[in-house]
Design a protein around this motif. Structure first.
Motif, PDB file in Angstrom:
ATOM      1  N   SER A 252      22.788  28.999 -17.070  1.00  0.00           N
ATOM      2  CA  SER A 252      24.130  29.440 -17.419  1.00  0.00           C
ATOM      3  C   SER A 252      24.168  30.955 -17.553  1.00  0.00           C
ATOM      4  CB  SER A 252      24.552  28.803 -18.744  1.00  0.00           C
ATOM      5  OG  SER A 252      25.812  29.258 -19.147  1.00  0.00           O
ATOM      6  N   GLY A 253      24.988  31.594 -16.741  1.00  0.00           N
ATOM      7  CA  GLY A 253      25.154  33.039 -16.801  1.00  0.00           C
ATOM      8  C   GLY A 253      24.052  33.837 -16.144  1.00  0.00           C
TER       9      GLY A 253
ATOM     10  N   SER B 185      20.331  35.399 -26.005  1.00  0.00           N
ATOM     11  CA  SER B 185      19.078  34.658 -25.923  1.00  0.00           C
ATOM     12  C   SER B 185      18.633  34.492 -24.485  1.00  0.00           C
ATOM     13  CB  SER B 185      19.236  33.281 -26.587  1.00  0.00           C
ATOM     14  OG  SER B 185      20.141  32.482 -25.876  1.00  0.00           O
ATOM     15  N   THR B 186      19.600  34.345 -23.565  1.00  0.00           N
ATOM     16  CA  THR B 186      19.229  34.258 -22.158  1.00  0.00           C
ATOM     17  C   THR B 186      18.618  35.567 -21.692  1.00  0.00           C
ATOM     18  OG1 THR B 186      21.029  32.690 -21.760  1.00  0.00           O
ATOM     19  CG2 THR B 186      20.072  33.777 -19.846  1.00  0.00           C
ATOM     20  N   ASN B 187      19.187  36.681 -22.138  1.00  0.00           N
ATOM     21  CA  ASN B 187      18.607  37.979 -21.797  1.00  0.00           C
ATOM     22  C   ASN B 187      17.175  38.091 -22.300  1.00  0.00           C
ATOM     23  OD1 ASN B 187      20.666  39.230 -20.369  1.00  0.00           O
ATOM     24  ND2 ASN B 187      21.758  39.831 -22.214  1.00  0.00           N
ATOM     25  N   ARG B 188      16.928  37.600 -23.529  1.00  0.00           N
ATOM     26  CA  ARG B 188      15.567  37.639 -24.052  1.00  0.00           C
ATOM     27  C   ARG B 188      14.644  36.812 -23.182  1.00  0.00           C
ATOM     28  NH1 ARG B 188      18.078  37.141 -29.217  1.00  0.00           N
ATOM     29  NH2 ARG B 188      17.566  34.920 -29.279  1.00  0.00           N
ATOM     30  N   SER B 189      15.153  35.663 -22.696  1.00  0.00           N
ATOM     31  CA  SER B 189      14.337  34.826 -21.826  1.00  0.00           C
ATOM     32  C   SER B 189      13.985  35.550 -20.543  1.00  0.00           C
ATOM     33  CB  SER B 189      15.084  33.525 -21.499  1.00  0.00           C
ATOM     34  OG  SER B 189      15.323  32.790 -22.654  1.00  0.00           O
TER      35      SER B 189
ATOM     36  N   GLU C 246      14.302  29.378 -24.804  1.00  0.00           N
ATOM     37  CA  GLU C 246      15.674  29.835 -24.683  1.00  0.00           C
ATOM     38  C   GLU C 246      16.138  29.804 -23.227  1.00  0.00           C
ATOM     39  OE1 GLU C 246      15.166  33.638 -26.498  1.00  0.00           O
ATOM     40  OE2 GLU C 246      15.685  32.892 -28.486  1.00  0.00           O
ATOM     41  N   GLY C 247      17.442  30.000 -23.060  1.00  0.00           N
ATOM     42  CA  GLY C 247      18.023  29.892 -21.732  1.00  0.00           C
ATOM     43  C   GLY C 247      18.318  28.432 -21.431  1.00  0.00           C
ATOM     44  N   TYR C 248      19.372  28.168 -20.691  1.00  0.00           N
ATOM     45  CA  TYR C 248      19.715  26.776 -20.433  1.00  0.00           C
ATOM     46  C   TYR C 248      20.687  26.651 -19.272  1.00  0.00           C
ATOM     47  CZ  TYR C 248      23.891  28.108 -23.051  1.00  0.00           C
ATOM     48  OH  TYR C 248      25.022  28.755 -23.490  1.00  0.00           O
ATOM     49  N   SER C 249      20.640  25.500 -18.623  1.00  0.00           N
ATOM     50  CA  SER C 249      21.715  25.114 -17.723  1.00  0.00           C
ATOM     51  C   SER C 249      22.592  24.059 -18.391  1.00  0.00           C
ATOM     52  CB  SER C 249      21.153  24.578 -16.400  1.00  0.00           C
ATOM     53  OG  SER C 249      20.415  23.397 -16.614  1.00  0.00           O
TER      54      SER C 249
ATOM     55  N   GLY D 182      21.911  39.333 -10.852  1.00  0.00           N
ATOM     56  CA  GLY D 182      22.376  39.776  -9.550  1.00  0.00           C
ATOM     57  C   GLY D 182      21.784  38.922  -8.450  1.00  0.00           C
ATOM     58  N   ALA D 183      21.429  37.690  -8.784  1.00  0.00           N
ATOM     59  CA  ALA D 183      20.773  36.813  -7.822  1.00  0.00           C
ATOM     60  C   ALA D 183      21.756  35.766  -7.322  1.00  0.00           C
ATOM     61  CB  ALA D 183      19.584  36.109  -8.480  1.00  0.00           C
TER      62      ALA D 183
END
Length: 282
Positions: free
Chosen positions: A81-82, A6-10, A188-191, A88-89
């Motif tokens: 997260s991740g 889901s993070t990749n989708r974000s 989506e995506g989260y810390s 690569g940042a």
């Protein structure tokens, strides 16, 4: 609840939707430079090669729209997260330059694929004092703006903040409000993963000791009944709500009987139509 997928989708959505921005447009030359004083002050310091390279990267924000977008993506997503490994940042380094740029994005962006992340990032910096003077009230305000986009991660940060104030009924109430928003956030995506939000909220509605809010707990249960990701939580919670299992079973049986009667009536009507008869079908 959230995954690296889901993070990749974000991240893909951010790449596709990041523009147009209030900070600029890809079709136009840059009209405004940001954080120049902070960049000049940083450049005057004695920097290591790595620090100089990072400053050079940040300075790209004022060189071209393409670089602005790239730097912005790194700044606002690197705290997730991740995300650091996937992009690569580097994480924002706590310098006045990084803080200033994140604030510029948070204050100047209205795109759903960018704004919630930037607001959360700057809110967390304000709460921790990373690269900026610690300001609890402003940090909460930025997190609230992020959460009000439907961003569950920011809502979880707010819930945890208020849950830390264990002696305050007002803080407990605010925590429940933000947990509810975390459950139903759609960004989506989260810390801070909103995955535990449902379990945490049920525990607040149904404490082992003290008054329980059975009505709110049942309402939440019913809203989550058909959400696959919450089934394990609901299985544990069901015995905590007196009579709910029986009510749900009675409703299931009533619905099944209504379906049976409806099917029988439909068959009767079809038979009448085929035979040209007019027998009652009720």
């Amino acid at each position: 609840m959230q995954t690296s997928t889901s993070t990749n989708r974000s991240l893909r959505a951010l790449t596709a939707l990041v523009l147009p921005l209030l900070l600029g447009s890809p079709a136009l030359a840059l009209k405004t430079n940001y954080c120049e004083a902070e960049m000049a002050a940083r450049a005057a310091e004695k920097l290591t090669p790595e620090q100089a390279d990072q400053l050079d990267r940040y300075q790209g924000f004022n060189i071209s729209m393409q670089e602005r977008v790239e730097v912005m993506k790194e700044l606002v997503l690197a705290h997730l997260s991740g995300a650091q490994q996937q992009l690569g940042a580097w994480k924002p380094d706590g310098t006045a330059v990084a803080t200033c740029l994140i604030k510029a994005v948070a204050d100047g962006n209205r795109d759903k694929a960018v704004a919630p992340y930037a607001l959360e990032a700057y809110g967390l910096m304000l709460l921790s004092g990373q690269g900026v003077k610690r300001d609890k009230a402003q940090g909460i305000a930025y997190l609230e703006r992020a959460a009000n986009w439907g961003y569950g991660s920011a809502a979880m940060h707010l819930a945890n903040f208020y849950l830390a104030d264990k002696g305050s009924p007002a803080s407990r109430s605010k925590a429940m409000t933000w947990l509810y928003k975390a459950i139903f956030g759609d960004i989506e995506g989260y810390s801070e993963s909103p995955g535990p939000a449902a379990w945490m909220l049920f525990n607040l509605y149904l404490p082992k000791s003290g008054p329980k809010d059975l009505e709110a707990a049942e309402a939440l249960y019913r809203r989550l009944m058909y959400v696959r990701t919450h089934q394990d939580v609901l299985k544990h919670v069901l015995p905590w709500i007196p009579g709910l299992a029986e009510r749900l079973e009675a409703e299931r049986q009533a619905a099944a009987e209504a379906q049976r009667q409806g099917d029988a009536q439909s068959r009767c009507l079809r038979q009448n139509a085929r035979q040209g008869t007019y027998s009652r079908c009720d």
